[in-house]
Scaffold this motif. Structure first.
Motif, PDB file in Angstrom:
ATOM      1  N   PHE A 198      -6.789   0.228  -5.598  1.00 48.39           N
ATOM      2  CA  PHE A 198      -6.865   1.158  -4.480  1.00 48.39           C
ATOM      3  C   PHE A 198      -7.685   0.567  -3.352  1.00 48.39           C
ATOM      4  N   TYR A 199      -7.505   1.160  -2.168  1.00 48.09           N
ATOM      5  CA  TYR A 199      -8.249   0.771  -0.974  1.00 48.09           C
ATOM      6  C   TYR A 199      -8.657   2.041  -0.254  1.00 48.09           C
ATOM      7  N   ASN A 200      -9.965   2.202  -0.042  1.00 48.17           N
ATOM      8  CA  ASN A 200     -10.506   3.366   0.649  1.00 48.17           C
ATOM      9  C   ASN A 200     -11.164   2.887   1.938  1.00 48.17           C
ATOM     10  N   PHE A 225      -6.326   7.240   2.162  1.00 51.80           N
ATOM     11  CA  PHE A 225      -6.650   6.581   0.905  1.00 51.80           C
ATOM     12  C   PHE A 225      -5.371   5.882   0.467  1.00 51.80           C
ATOM     13  N   TYR A 226      -5.475   4.642   0.047  1.00 47.43           N
ATOM     14  CA  TYR A 226      -4.279   3.869  -0.281  1.00 47.43           C
ATOM     15  C   TYR A 226      -4.341   3.368  -1.717  1.00 47.43           C
ATOM     16  N   HIS A 227      -3.218   3.478  -2.419  1.00 40.75           N
ATOM     17  CA  HIS A 227      -3.064   2.860  -3.725  1.00 40.75           C
ATOM     18  C   HIS A 227      -2.360   1.534  -3.504  1.00 40.75           C
ATOM     19  N   ARG A 284       0.653   0.695 -10.601  1.00 39.02           N
ATOM     20  CA  ARG A 284      -0.461   0.843  -9.664  1.00 39.02           C
ATOM     21  C   ARG A 284      -1.552  -0.117 -10.126  1.00 39.02           C
ATOM     22  N   LEU A 337       0.833  -1.196   0.000  1.00 36.96           N
ATOM     23  CA  LEU A 337       0.000   0.000   0.000  1.00 36.96           C
ATOM     24  C   LEU A 337       0.870   1.249   0.000  1.00 36.96           C
TER      25      LEU A 337
END
Length: 90
Positions: A38-40, A16-18, A35, A6
């Motif tokens: 993503f993770y929100n 917010f994570y890519h 990339r 991440l």
């Protein structure tokens, strides 16, 4: 070694994570190879909390990239949705 981990984005108190593929020696938010999602963690309403490109994930795992513990947990949570006809046509 290549890792899937991440990279943090977003502002203070709104993470917010890519999900990125990077060299292990690079910084957390530094240079990356690709990339792949993503993770929100604070997604609300119709926001999508997690999105991972399954084809790219399979490729990187196939060539030996190691996911971090957190990404491994997120991979298990990710919906294994088959591509629809609309997505295949695009």
């Amino acid at each position: 070694m290549v890792v899937i981990r991440l990279a943090r984005g977003g502002s203070k108190a709104r993470p917010f994570y890519h999900i990125v593929v990077a060299d292990k020696r690079c910084r957390r938010d530094g240079r990356f190879i690709e990339r792949i999602g993503f993770y929100n963690p604070i997604a609300r309403g119709n926001d999508v909390p997690l999105n991972i490109a399954q084809d790219r994930l399979a490729y990187w795992l196939g060539v030996g990239a190691q996911p971090s513990d957190t990404v491994q947990r997120l991979i298990k949570q990710a919906p294994k949705v088959a591509p629809t006809a609309e997505a295949a046509a695009a």
